[in-house]
Design a protein around this motif. Structure first.
Motif, PDB file in Angstrom:
ATOM      1  N   GLY A   1       0.853  -1.190   0.000  1.00  0.00           N
ATOM      2  CA  GLY A   1       0.000   0.000   0.000  1.00  0.00           C
ATOM      3  C   GLY A   1       0.884   1.233   0.000  1.00  0.00           C
ATOM      4  N   CYS A   2       0.540   2.179  -0.890  1.00  0.00           N
ATOM      5  CA  CYS A   2       1.349   3.411  -0.936  1.00  0.00           C
ATOM      6  C   CYS A   2       0.435   4.557  -1.337  1.00  0.00           C
ATOM      7  N   GLY A   3      -0.490   4.900  -0.436  1.00  0.00           N
ATOM      8  CA  GLY A   3      -1.442   5.977  -0.696  1.00  0.00           C
ATOM      9  C   GLY A   3      -0.934   7.281  -0.112  1.00  0.00           C
ATOM     10  N   ASN A   4      -1.867   7.992   0.503  1.00  0.00           N
ATOM     11  CA  ASN A   4      -1.575   9.279   1.125  1.00  0.00           C
ATOM     12  C   ASN A   4      -0.366   9.268   2.048  1.00  0.00           C
ATOM     13  N   MET A   5      -0.447   8.374   3.054  1.00  0.00           N
ATOM     14  CA  MET A   5       0.542   8.430   4.137  1.00  0.00           C
ATOM     15  C   MET A   5       1.859   7.790   3.754  1.00  0.00           C
ATOM     16  N   ALA A   6       1.794   6.548   3.214  1.00  0.00           N
ATOM     17  CA  ALA A   6       3.051   5.901   2.817  1.00  0.00           C
ATOM     18  C   ALA A   6       3.708   6.724   1.698  1.00  0.00           C
TER      19      ALA A   6
ATOM     20  N   ARG B   1       0.768  -2.753  -4.650  1.00  0.00           N
ATOM     21  CA  ARG B   1      -0.556  -2.116  -4.543  1.00  0.00           C
ATOM     22  C   ARG B   1      -1.442  -2.634  -5.664  1.00  0.00           C
ATOM     23  N   PRO B   2      -2.736  -2.825  -5.385  1.00  0.00           N
ATOM     24  CA  PRO B   2      -3.602  -3.444  -6.403  1.00  0.00           C
ATOM     25  C   PRO B   2      -3.724  -2.644  -7.688  1.00  0.00           C
ATOM     26  N   SER B   3      -3.668  -1.307  -7.596  1.00  0.00           N
ATOM     27  CA  SER B   3      -3.832  -0.500  -8.814  1.00  0.00           C
ATOM     28  C   SER B   3      -2.581  -0.549  -9.684  1.00  0.00           C
ATOM     29  N   GLY B   4      -1.439  -0.877  -9.078  1.00  0.00           N
ATOM     30  CA  GLY B   4      -0.172  -0.863  -9.813  1.00  0.00           C
ATOM     31  C   GLY B   4       0.276   0.547 -10.177  1.00  0.00           C
ATOM     32  N   THR B   5      -0.401   1.572  -9.650  1.00  0.00           N
ATOM     33  CA  THR B   5      -0.031   2.963  -9.961  1.00  0.00           C
ATOM     34  C   THR B   5       1.456   3.167  -9.647  1.00  0.00           C
TER      35      THR B   5
ATOM     36  N   LEU C   1       3.144  -1.791   6.384  1.00  0.00           N
ATOM     37  CA  LEU C   1       1.710  -1.876   6.088  1.00  0.00           C
ATOM     38  C   LEU C   1       1.163  -0.455   5.953  1.00  0.00           C
ATOM     39  N   GLY C   2       0.754  -0.095   4.720  1.00  0.00           N
ATOM     40  CA  GLY C   2       0.318   1.276   4.464  1.00  0.00           C
ATOM     41  C   GLY C   2      -1.094   1.349   3.927  1.00  0.00           C
ATOM     42  N   PHE C   3      -1.904   0.298   4.210  1.00  0.00           N
ATOM     43  CA  PHE C   3      -3.298   0.297   3.744  1.00  0.00           C
ATOM     44  C   PHE C   3      -4.216   0.675   4.899  1.00  0.00           C
ATOM     45  N   LYS C   4      -5.525   0.720   4.643  1.00  0.00           N
ATOM     46  CA  LYS C   4      -6.496   1.097   5.680  1.00  0.00           C
ATOM     47  C   LYS C   4      -6.657  -0.038   6.693  1.00  0.00           C
ATOM     48  N   PRO C   5      -6.862   0.300   7.968  1.00  0.00           N
ATOM     49  CA  PRO C   5      -6.984  -0.748   8.994  1.00  0.00           C
ATOM     50  C   PRO C   5      -8.042  -1.794   8.646  1.00  0.00           C
ATOM     51  N   GLN C   6      -9.135  -1.358   8.017  1.00  0.00           N
ATOM     52  CA  GLN C   6     -10.239  -2.275   7.695  1.00  0.00           C
ATOM     53  C   GLN C   6      -9.829  -3.344   6.680  1.00  0.00           C
TER      54      GLN C   6
ATOM     55  N   MET D   1       1.410   1.142  10.091  1.00  0.00           N
ATOM     56  CA  MET D   1       0.898   2.482  10.379  1.00  0.00           C
ATOM     57  C   MET D   1      -0.617   2.436  10.570  1.00  0.00           C
ATOM     58  N   LEU D   2      -1.175   1.223  10.696  1.00  0.00           N
ATOM     59  CA  LEU D   2      -2.629   1.051  10.781  1.00  0.00           C
ATOM     60  C   LEU D   2      -3.153   1.619  12.111  1.00  0.00           C
ATOM     61  N   ALA D   3      -3.861   2.730  12.033  1.00  0.00           N
ATOM     62  CA  ALA D   3      -4.361   3.375  13.259  1.00  0.00           C
ATOM     63  C   ALA D   3      -5.257   2.405  14.010  1.00  0.00           C
ATOM     64  N   GLY D   4      -5.000   2.269  15.300  1.00  0.00           N
ATOM     65  CA  GLY D   4      -5.880   1.490  16.162  1.00  0.00           C
ATOM     66  C   GLY D   4      -5.683  -0.020  16.122  1.00  0.00           C
TER      67      GLY D   4
ATOM     68  N   ILE E   1       3.776   2.470  14.102  1.00  0.00           N
ATOM     69  CA  ILE E   1       4.088   3.887  13.971  1.00  0.00           C
ATOM     70  C   ILE E   1       2.804   4.636  13.618  1.00  0.00           C
ATOM     71  N   LEU E   2       2.751   5.907  13.984  1.00  0.00           N
ATOM     72  CA  LEU E   2       1.642   6.758  13.515  1.00  0.00           C
ATOM     73  C   LEU E   2       2.254   8.063  12.992  1.00  0.00           C
ATOM     74  N   PRO E   3       2.756   8.014  11.755  1.00  0.00           N
ATOM     75  CA  PRO E   3       3.410   9.212  11.205  1.00  0.00           C
ATOM     76  C   PRO E   3       2.402  10.319  10.911  1.00  0.00           C
ATOM     77  N   ASN E   4       2.895  11.524  10.704  1.00  0.00           N
ATOM     78  CA  ASN E   4       1.980  12.572  10.235  1.00  0.00           C
ATOM     79  C   ASN E   4       2.448  13.100   8.870  1.00  0.00           C
ATOM     80  N   LEU E   5       1.562  13.778   8.173  1.00  0.00           N
ATOM     81  CA  LEU E   5       1.842  14.112   6.764  1.00  0.00           C
ATOM     82  C   LEU E   5       3.111  14.948   6.534  1.00  0.00           C
ATOM     83  N   PRO E   6       3.516  15.829   7.476  1.00  0.00           N
ATOM     84  CA  PRO E   6       4.748  16.585   7.202  1.00  0.00           C
ATOM     85  C   PRO E   6       6.017  15.730   7.106  1.00  0.00           C
TER      86      PRO E   6
ATOM     87  N   ALA F   1      -0.415  14.522  17.192  1.00  0.00           N
ATOM     88  CA  ALA F   1       0.520  14.917  16.132  1.00  0.00           C
ATOM     89  C   ALA F   1       0.034  14.529  14.735  1.00  0.00           C
ATOM     90  N   SER F   2      -0.519  13.325  14.621  1.00  0.00           N
ATOM     91  CA  SER F   2      -0.896  12.853  13.302  1.00  0.00           C
ATOM     92  C   SER F   2      -2.239  13.471  12.915  1.00  0.00           C
ATOM     93  N   ALA F   3      -3.271  13.201  13.722  1.00  0.00           N
ATOM     94  CA  ALA F   3      -4.559  13.853  13.489  1.00  0.00           C
ATOM     95  C   ALA F   3      -4.422  15.359  13.734  1.00  0.00           C
TER      96      ALA F   3
HETATM   97  N1  NAP Z   1      -3.408   9.911   6.565  1.00  0.00           N
HETATM   98  C1  NAP Z   1      -2.786  10.107   7.726  1.00  0.00           C
HETATM   99  O1  NAP Z   1      -2.486  11.233   8.173  1.00  0.00           O
HETATM  100  C2  NAP Z   1      -2.403   8.911   8.562  1.00  0.00           C
HETATM  101  C3  NAP Z   1      -1.674   9.098   9.736  1.00  0.00           C
HETATM  102  C4  NAP Z   1      -1.266   7.978  10.470  1.00  0.00           C
HETATM  103  C5  NAP Z   1      -1.591   6.707  10.038  1.00  0.00           C
HETATM  104  N2  NAP Z   1      -2.332   6.560   8.910  1.00  0.00           N
HETATM  105  C6  NAP Z   1      -2.647   5.202   8.475  1.00  0.00           C
HETATM  106  O2  NAP Z   1      -2.151   5.044   7.177  1.00  0.00           O
HETATM  107  C7  NAP Z   1      -2.887   4.026   6.543  1.00  0.00           C
HETATM  108  C8  NAP Z   1      -3.183   4.412   5.105  1.00  0.00           C
HETATM  109  O3  NAP Z   1      -3.961   5.591   5.089  1.00  0.00           O
HETATM  110  P1  NAP Z   1      -3.971   6.505   3.803  1.00  0.00           P
HETATM  111  O4  NAP Z   1      -4.670   7.748   4.188  1.00  0.00           O
HETATM  112  O5  NAP Z   1      -2.602   6.582   3.217  1.00  0.00           O
HETATM  113  O6  NAP Z   1      -4.893   5.602   2.829  1.00  0.00           O
HETATM  114  P2  NAP Z   1      -5.030   5.645   1.240  1.00  0.00           P
HETATM  115  O7  NAP Z   1      -4.493   6.912   0.683  1.00  0.00           O
HETATM  116  O8  NAP Z   1      -6.423   5.237   0.932  1.00  0.00           O
HETATM  117  O9  NAP Z   1      -4.043   4.464   0.769  1.00  0.00           O
HETATM  118  C9  NAP Z   1      -4.354   3.127   0.947  1.00  0.00           C
HETATM  119  C10 NAP Z   1      -3.371   2.288   0.179  1.00  0.00           C
HETATM  120  O10 NAP Z   1      -3.702   0.913   0.409  1.00  0.00           O
HETATM  121  C11 NAP Z   1      -3.558   0.223  -0.803  1.00  0.00           C
HETATM  122  N3  NAP Z   1      -4.286  -1.033  -0.817  1.00  0.00           N
HETATM  123  C12 NAP Z   1      -5.622  -1.242  -0.859  1.00  0.00           C
HETATM  124  N4  NAP Z   1      -5.884  -2.581  -0.937  1.00  0.00           N
HETATM  125  C13 NAP Z   1      -4.670  -3.191  -0.930  1.00  0.00           C
HETATM  126  C14 NAP Z   1      -4.270  -4.558  -1.019  1.00  0.00           C
HETATM  127  N5  NAP Z   1      -5.165  -5.550  -1.111  1.00  0.00           N
HETATM  128  N6  NAP Z   1      -2.953  -4.834  -0.996  1.00  0.00           N
HETATM  129  C15 NAP Z   1      -2.030  -3.851  -0.907  1.00  0.00           C
HETATM  130  N7  NAP Z   1      -2.353  -2.539  -0.831  1.00  0.00           N
HETATM  131  C16 NAP Z   1      -3.661  -2.224  -0.843  1.00  0.00           C
HETATM  132  C17 NAP Z   1      -4.051   1.198  -1.855  1.00  0.00           C
HETATM  133  O11 NAP Z   1      -3.545   0.793  -3.103  1.00  0.00           O
HETATM  134  P3  NAP Z   1      -3.908   1.553  -4.480  1.00  0.00           P
HETATM  135  O12 NAP Z   1      -3.217   2.865  -4.380  1.00  0.00           O
HETATM  136  O13 NAP Z   1      -3.342   0.664  -5.524  1.00  0.00           O
HETATM  137  O14 NAP Z   1      -5.405   1.661  -4.522  1.00  0.00           O
HETATM  138  C18 NAP Z   1      -3.413   2.496  -1.355  1.00  0.00           C
HETATM  139  O15 NAP Z   1      -2.116   2.636  -1.860  1.00  0.00           O
HETATM  140  C19 NAP Z   1      -4.138   3.766   7.380  1.00  0.00           C
HETATM  141  O16 NAP Z   1      -4.002   2.520   8.034  1.00  0.00           O
HETATM  142  C20 NAP Z   1      -4.138   4.893   8.375  1.00  0.00           C
HETATM  143  O17 NAP Z   1      -4.630   4.464   9.641  1.00  0.00           O
HETATM  144  C21 NAP Z   1      -2.730   7.627   8.149  1.00  0.00           C
END
Ligand code: NAP
Length: 270
Positions: free
Chosen positions: A13-18, A39-43, A64-69, A91-94, A113-118, A167-169
């Motif tokens: 997973g490499c979305g917003n946070m990773a 990552r599933p999208s391969g982006t 682990l950079g995906f959503k906790p769910q 980085m899965l919150a909770g 870890i619970l990183p923040n965006l900066p 810090a993160s939220a």
């Molecule tokens: N945002 C914050 O400030 C923050 C702070 C601390 C912790 N966190 C934690 O960071 C985590 C990610 O949050 P986010 O905001 O970065 O979410 P996000 O932008 O939605 O990114 C989620 C990532 O998970 C990937 N994913 C989904 N299904 C997957 C699978 N089956 N296998 C591998 N990767 C998969 C997605 O891949 P695709 O890109 O290919 O769809 C995407 O890269 C959460 O657990 C959250 O609790 C976030």
């Protein structure tokens, strides 16, 4: 010395946070040669091998950079790749270390870890927790996270959750406050674009001032507010009973509560 990934390293997973962490590592000149994004999208991620399936190798580092769910869906496929050489950084919150340990029983260590965006600007605050102390490779992981800004080792996961909420939220809360400052200026006739820039620069300037002088925020507020002046009148509103402190206390409490709920939900799904 530039921080380095224990390789092979997987970013699952490499979305917003990773993605923000990758930006910070890139800014710090970290070598991505042994790193793979899965990552599933391969982006594509600039400069890092990006794939949609787990490679044929045993990773030493898995972030682990995906959503906790998504843990319940992803863990069964990932766990067979996690061996006694693999450090899991979540980085899965909770989601607690105990829940992760059940999912990845062979892992060398579980680190939360619970990183923040900066972190993207190498200005992050990242609380870290691990129940698996005394492992040499953790030093390498610590250096890697510390290269993104400030880190705070936590004795308990409760502490991790609280620092994460602050810090993160907290980035979102500070952003809201700056937005409110800008809106107030706008309501009093300042052009909206200009009002926003002024609010941001006030935020950045206050942070830099505190960092450069080492003064507390209380001292800075006192320095701005001359007796019977304009700032003092404004501070009296913020400092009133049920004012800013009470509002922030309620805000943080709500975020901490949600972290606890997520932990309970993740444990139930186990
Ligand atoms: N945002 C914050 O400030 C923050 C702070 C601390 C912790 N966190 C934690 O960071 C985590 C990610 O949050 P986010 O905001 O970065 O979410 P996000 O932008 O939605 O990114 C989620 C990532 O998970 C990937 N994913 C989904 N299904 C997957 C699978 N089956 N296998 C591998 N990767 C998969 C997605 O891949 P695709 O890109 O290919 O769809 C995407 O890269 C959460 O657990 C959250 O609790 C976030």
């Amino acid at each position: 010395m530039t921080a380095a990934f224990p390789a092979p390293a997987w970013l699952v997973g490499c979305g917003n946070m990773a993605g923000a962490m990758v930006e910070g590592w890139r800014a710090g000149g970290v070598d991505f040669a042994g790193v793979t994004v899965i990552r599933p999208s391969g982006t594509p991620v600039d400069g890092i091998r990006t794939v949609t399936e787990y490679p044929e190798e045993q990773p030493r580092f898995v972030m682990l950079g995906f959503k906790p769910q998504k843990l319940g869906e992803i863990a069964p496929g990932l766990a067979p790749h996690v061996g006694s050489e693999t450090i899991i950084v979540s980085m899965l919150a909770g989601v607690t270390a105990a829940t992760l340990r059940k999912r990845f029983p062979e892992a060398r260590a579980i680190v939360r870890i619970l990183p923040n965006l900066p972190v993207a600007q190498v200005q992050g605050v990242t609380p870290i927790y691990s129940a698996d102390g005394g492992i040499d490779d953790l030093v390498e992981v610590q250096q890697l996270i510390a290269s993104l800004g400030m880190i705070a080792w936590c004795e308990t996961e409760t502490e991790l959750g609280v620092i994460g909420a602050v810090a993160s939220a907290g980035v979102a809360y500070v952003a809201r406050f700056a937005e409110a400052l800008g809106r107030a200026a706008e309501a009093l006739g300042v052009n909206p674009t200009r009002a926003r820039s002024i609010a941001i620069q006030t935020l950045v300037g206050t942070g830099d001032l505190a960092k450069a002088t080492g003064e507390s925020m209380e001292e800075i507020a006192r320095r701005v507010a001359s007796p019977k002046g304009t700032t003092e009148q404004g501070l009296a509103v913020l400092d009133a009973p049920d004012g800013l402190q009470q509002l922030v206390d309620r805000t943080i409490a709500a975020a901490v509560r949600r972290g606890q709920q997520l932990a309970e939900e993740a444990a139930r799904r186990d």
